[in-house]
Scaffold this active site. Structure first.
Site, PDB file in Angstrom:
ATOM      1  CD  GLU A 157      41.987  10.287 -44.409  1.00  0.00           C
ATOM      2  OE1 GLU A 157      42.992  10.122 -43.406  1.00  0.00           O
ATOM      3  OE2 GLU A 157      41.955  11.058 -44.889  1.00  0.00           O
ATOM      4  CD1 TRP A 158      39.581   2.591 -46.648  1.00  0.00           C
ATOM      5  CD2 TRP A 158      41.213   1.313 -45.505  1.00  0.00           C
ATOM      6  NE1 TRP A 158      39.517   1.337 -46.849  1.00  0.00           N
ATOM      7  CE2 TRP A 158      40.328   0.479 -46.522  1.00  0.00           C
ATOM      8  CE3 TRP A 158      42.520   1.119 -44.895  1.00  0.00           C
ATOM      9  CZ2 TRP A 158      40.914  -0.785 -46.350  1.00  0.00           C
ATOM     10  CZ3 TRP A 158      42.618  -0.264 -44.874  1.00  0.00           C
ATOM     11  CH2 TRP A 158      41.935  -1.276 -45.837  1.00  0.00           C
ATOM     12  CB  ILE A 160      60.533 -16.158 -31.857  1.00  0.00           C
ATOM     13  CG1 ILE A 160      60.323 -17.300 -31.886  1.00  0.00           C
ATOM     14  CG2 ILE A 160      61.170 -15.464 -33.054  1.00  0.00           C
ATOM     15  CD1 ILE A 160      61.074 -18.455 -32.418  1.00  0.00           C
ATOM     16  N   GLY A 161      61.867 -13.992 -29.226  1.00  0.00           N
ATOM     17  CA  GLY A 161      62.569 -12.984 -28.913  1.00  0.00           C
ATOM     18  C   GLY A 161      61.611 -11.706 -28.169  1.00  0.00           C
ATOM     19  CB  SER A 162      59.015  -9.659 -29.247  1.00  0.00           C
ATOM     20  OG  SER A 162      58.154 -10.384 -29.874  1.00  0.00           O
ATOM     21  CD  GLU A 220      58.563  -8.825 -47.659  1.00  0.00           C
ATOM     22  OE1 GLU A 220      57.880  -9.430 -46.658  1.00  0.00           O
ATOM     23  OE2 GLU A 220      58.664  -7.809 -47.914  1.00  0.00           O
ATOM     24  CB  CYS A 246      57.648 -15.659 -38.775  1.00  0.00           C
ATOM     25  SG  CYS A 246      58.078 -14.023 -39.335  1.00  0.00           S
ATOM     26  CG  HIS A 255      50.199 -15.534 -36.100  1.00  0.00           C
ATOM     27  ND1 HIS A 255      51.135 -16.651 -36.537  1.00  0.00           N
ATOM     28  CD2 HIS A 255      50.882 -14.549 -36.355  1.00  0.00           C
ATOM     29  CE1 HIS A 255      52.395 -16.060 -36.687  1.00  0.00           C
ATOM     30  NE2 HIS A 255      52.249 -14.918 -37.161  1.00  0.00           N
TER      31      HIS A 255
HETATM   32  N1  GLN Z   1      62.623 -11.288 -32.714  1.00  0.00           N
HETATM   33  C1  GLN Z   1      61.545 -10.821 -33.220  1.00  0.00           C
HETATM   34  C2  GLN Z   1      60.431 -11.300 -32.556  1.00  0.00           C
HETATM   35  O1  GLN Z   1      60.391 -11.637 -31.678  1.00  0.00           O
HETATM   36  C3  GLN Z   1      61.215 -11.509 -34.693  1.00  0.00           C
HETATM   37  C4  GLN Z   1      60.023 -11.045 -35.250  1.00  0.00           C
HETATM   38  C5  GLN Z   1      59.710 -11.476 -36.571  1.00  0.00           C
HETATM   39  O2  GLN Z   1      59.969 -12.768 -36.798  1.00  0.00           O
HETATM   40  N2  GLN Z   1      58.786 -10.957 -37.591  1.00  0.00           N
HETATM   41  O3  GLN Z   1      59.083 -10.269 -32.410  1.00  0.00           O
HETATM   42 ZN    ZN Z   2      58.595 -14.582 -36.649  1.00  0.00          ZN
END
Ligand code: GLN
Ligand code: ZN
Length: 759
Positions: A19-20, A430-432, A604, A642, A693
């Site tokens: 809900e937040w 990068i893929g998506s 991370e 990334c 981004h």
């Molecule tokens: N192959 C993924 C994409 O392109 C990589 C995502 C990521 O680096 N977080 O979405």
């Molecule tokens: Zn990435």
């Protein structure tokens, strides 16, 4: 007789039904007013306090709640607003602008909170700004709890030294003077709280769990002495978490009333130090005994034994989770679809607090009185661990597993060049590709059974084919299928592998209103069936250009899941790696010869203590190589990360022995280029030439400049051209334009340098 108190360090903000999150997003969309936002948030806040009270927690935290992030709250509280937010007033609009950016100004940077997947807003220190106390949140929340619920709560503040250490924009030498300005404001906050009737006040200094230098330790002494001088009676609980503290003796001697230690993630070091050096008689020890980072029910017998050891060193004890419960979901109560055995064995935030109070009762009233409850808890744990299918180390199954490619990189490079014949400065992504609303709706229709499997598959295939055509038209050299069939890069694989379970409501805050739902790894991980082959092969069947197979790497799957604890994390990583190895083989058998294994979460997981980092990195490299080494020499392994702290882990990246890596670089181009001035790197590399981004579309010239700068330190024969990260959050049109510009930039530079390379 000792009277132990139960306590919580922090509670999840998001609420049982998020809900937040929903409230925040409604406000950002303009569908509710600021007044409604504040009213609804107050309701959520009070509900959470009431809940903790009902669970029997003695010291209920306030001030852990936030409208976005507690680090941002702290900066805001002290008036540290970046000057590019021109108005610089202390309105809620400014607050959200810093976090999210506005039309004129970019948001403050966001980065991961210690070794978690929670992101905080990095405070920007501008030395010409004088900090001032703008709003005492803790006081507001403290009073509110008192007035509305009659509760005397425990205010929580982010400590001054951790705050300054997490901030950027100043040199190390300025830390002291900066603290001199901040400490009086902290004293004022504390003073106001004490006047309002606060008893314990928790001051978080998790920075103490990193490798702290002698110099920083000196800062701690100075800061806490000056607070003590002004407020000798303050009951400050100096709270640490996520690791053991180094410099135990010095820290327990700081002039505070209590010290909070993590007895879960310390590998026994805190308890050892406690037993070796004892604990001051005049202080209280807050013991982080229940794991705040994982989701399994606790072995309370073991904890009771630990408590006994602790009590032989100090009589004044508080029992609590090891850290804020921000990092786990709210409650398992609402999970209706999990295996009962699994569900019974899980403890989310609420269940963890139950464990805290149970343990506390056991200590205060005697173990006999909780014997029955202990037995129930034990039975639940036993049922869960009985589920483990086999704990055999799959590595010893008899097959030989490669952890090293057949040939060295330079040999492979020649073979791959001959095999693929792709041009200089190849372009790829990068893929998506954009996950439009249409795609998300289609998936939800299919999941709800409204669409049949074959209908959904055809829909996905149409998207793939549409985008293969687009990529061909755009002139990209290495294509991707677009990941339209994937919701999330870990969940997608988890659902297809053996060993994972998924909750319905097990959300955890990742940043701002964004939540993630980490999968649960509870039995051995194993490959069951091809996971990606169908879509990739379909894409490849539509083009003569290479299509990259696209997988999530073992360490990322591990770090973004809740992981079983009966075997080591490394063991689980190896199981995942072996499952991925099978997938890679399956792709290779179908003639997919470029395979990307993403590891965005590798960094991370880096341990907080420098002395533990090497082992982690070695294991990460091992797992990656276990997954990727058995391919043919001509098969090109790609990886992607990334974040841009490249220099820091350059050696590790090199050891992964991937033929090509793509990394984020657009926002911090200069810094990365500088890394290559000091380190040499010989393998294929793509530095993101534009920031995905942001909705801003970069022009050809801008990308050309980025490429040219990179080519000052990298050989054109090793350089790839790609965006920073996957394009799934971007729109179709902006993606097309940006990629067209990117291809153009590459072509122009290719022309310019072709001559010189051939010579
Ligand atoms: N192959 C993924 C994409 O392109 C990589 C995502 C990521 O680096 N977080 O979405
Ligand atoms: Zn990435």
């Amino acid at each position: 007789m000792t009277q132990v108190l139960s306590s919580a360090i922090g509670y999840p903000r998001i609420g049982e039904n998020r809900e937040w999150k929903k409230t925040l997003e409604r406000f950002w969309k303009g569908s509710i007013s600021e007044e409604d936002l504040l009213k609804d948030m107050k309701k959520i806040r009070l509900t959470h306090l009431q809940k903790q009270n009902n669970l029997g927690i003695d010291l209920i935290p306030v001030g852990d709640f936030s409208l976005y992030d507690h680090v941002l709250d702290t900066a805001f509280m002290f008036g540290l607003i970046p000057s590019r937010f021109k108005k610089r007033d202390y309105s809620i609009t400014t607050y959200f602008d810093i976090a999210r950016g506005n039309d004129e100004s970019v948001a403050s940077e966001m980065t991961k909170w210690f070794n978690t997947n929670y992101h905080y807003i990095v405070p920007e220190i501008q030395l010409d700004q004088t900090p001032e106390l703008t709003h005492n949140y803790q006081l507001q929340y403290f009073k509110e709890a008192k007035e509305e619920l009659g509760l005397t709560t425990k205010p929580v503040l982010l400590g001054p030294i951790t705050f300054v250490k997490l901030a950027k924009g100043y040199r190390e030498a300025d830390a002291g003077p900066l603290l001199e300005k901040l400490v009086p404001l902290y004293i004022q906050v504390l003073q106001e709280l004490i006047s309002a009737g606060a008893d314990w006040i928790q001051v978080d200094e998790p920075i103490l769990c990193t490798s702290v230098s002698k110099k920083d330790l000196q800062l701690f002494k100075e800061v806490y002495h000056s607070i003590h001088q002004q407020l000798p009676g303050a009951k400050i609980l100096l709270q640490t978490y996520f690791e053991a503290i180094d410099h135990y003796e010095e820290i327990i001697s700081l002039p505070v009333a209590g010290i909070g230690l993590d007895f879960v993630h310390d590998e026994g070091a805190n308890l050892e130090a406690l037993k070796k050096h004892g604990f001051p008689k005049d202080k209280t020890l807050a013991g982080g005994l229940i794991n705040g980072r994982n989701i399994w029910r606790t072995d309370l017998e073991e904890k009771l034994a630990q408590v006994e050891e602790i009590l032989s060193e100090t009589q004044s004890l508080i029992v609590q989770p090891s850290c804020s419960l921000l990092h786990v979901p709210v409650t398992v109560e609402t999970e209706q679809e999990l295996d009962p055995e699994l569900k019974n064995g899980l403890a989310f935030a609420d269940q963890k607090l139950e464990e805290v109070t149970l343990l506390t009762r056991g200590i205060n009233n005697g173990r006999d009185l909780i014997e029955e409850e202990l037995a129930v808890q034990k039975e639940k744990r036993n049922q869960l661990w009985a589920l483990k299918q086999n704990t055999s180390d799959r590595l010893s199954e008899g097959t030989v597993h490669m952890t090293k490619r057949n040939r060295d990189y330079q040999t492979r490079k020649k073979l791959q060049e001959a095999f693929f014949k792709i041009p200089l400065l190849p372009t790829t992504t990068i893929g998506s590709l954009p996950q439009t609303k249409g795609i998300r709706q289609a998936r939800s229709k299919w999941r709800q059974g409204e669409w049949s499997d074959s209908y959904y598959e055809t829909f996905i295939e149409n998207n793939i084919s549409e985008w293969i055509n687009r990529q061909e038209e755009l002139g990209l050299d290495v294509l991707v299928h677009g990941e339209f069939e994937r919701n999330d890069m870990v969940e997608f694989f988890g659902e297809k592998l053996e060993g994972f379970a998924f909750t319905r409501f097990g959300w955890v805050q990742s940043y701002g209103s964004r939540c993630v739902k980490p999968p649960i790894i509870y039995t051995d991980v194993a490959w069951k069936e091809a996971m990606t082959v169908k879509e990739i092969c379909y894409a490849q069947s539509l083009t003569n250009k290479p299509v990259k197979g696209m997988l999530t790497g073992p360490i990322t799957i591990l770090n973004w899941s809740f992981v079983r604890e009966d075997i080591t994390r490394f063991n689980v990583a190896k199981q995942i790696a072996l499952a991925l190895e099978k997938e890679i083989k399956a792709l290779e058998e179908q003639e997919i010869r470029m395979i990307q294994v993403d590891e965005p979460a590798l960094r991370e997981g880096l341990p907080l203590k420098t002395e533990k980092q090497n082992l982690y990195l070695e294991q990460a490299v091992y797992a990656f190589k276990l997954a990727t080494s058995s391919v043919k020499n001509e098969t090109q392994i790609h990886t992607h990360m990334c974040y841009s702290e490249f220099g820091e882990i350059m050696e590790t990246i090199n050891q992964l022995d991937a033929d090509v890596i793509s990394i984020e670089a657009a926002r911090s181009h200069g810094e990365i280029i500088a890394d290559f001035e000091t380190h040499s790197y010989e393998k294929g590399i793509g530095l993101g030439v534009y920031d995905i981004h942001s909705p801003r579309i970069p022009q050809v010239e801008e990308m050309k400049t980025n490429i040219q700068r990179a080519l000052q330190v990298l050989d054109p024969r090793q350089f790839w051209i790609n965006p920073d990260c996957g394009l799934k959050t971007r729109g179709v049109e902006e993606t097309e334009t940006a990629l067209a510009n990117m291809v153009m930039a590459s072509k122009k530079i290719r022309e310019q340098i072709k001559q010189s390379v051939q010579e």
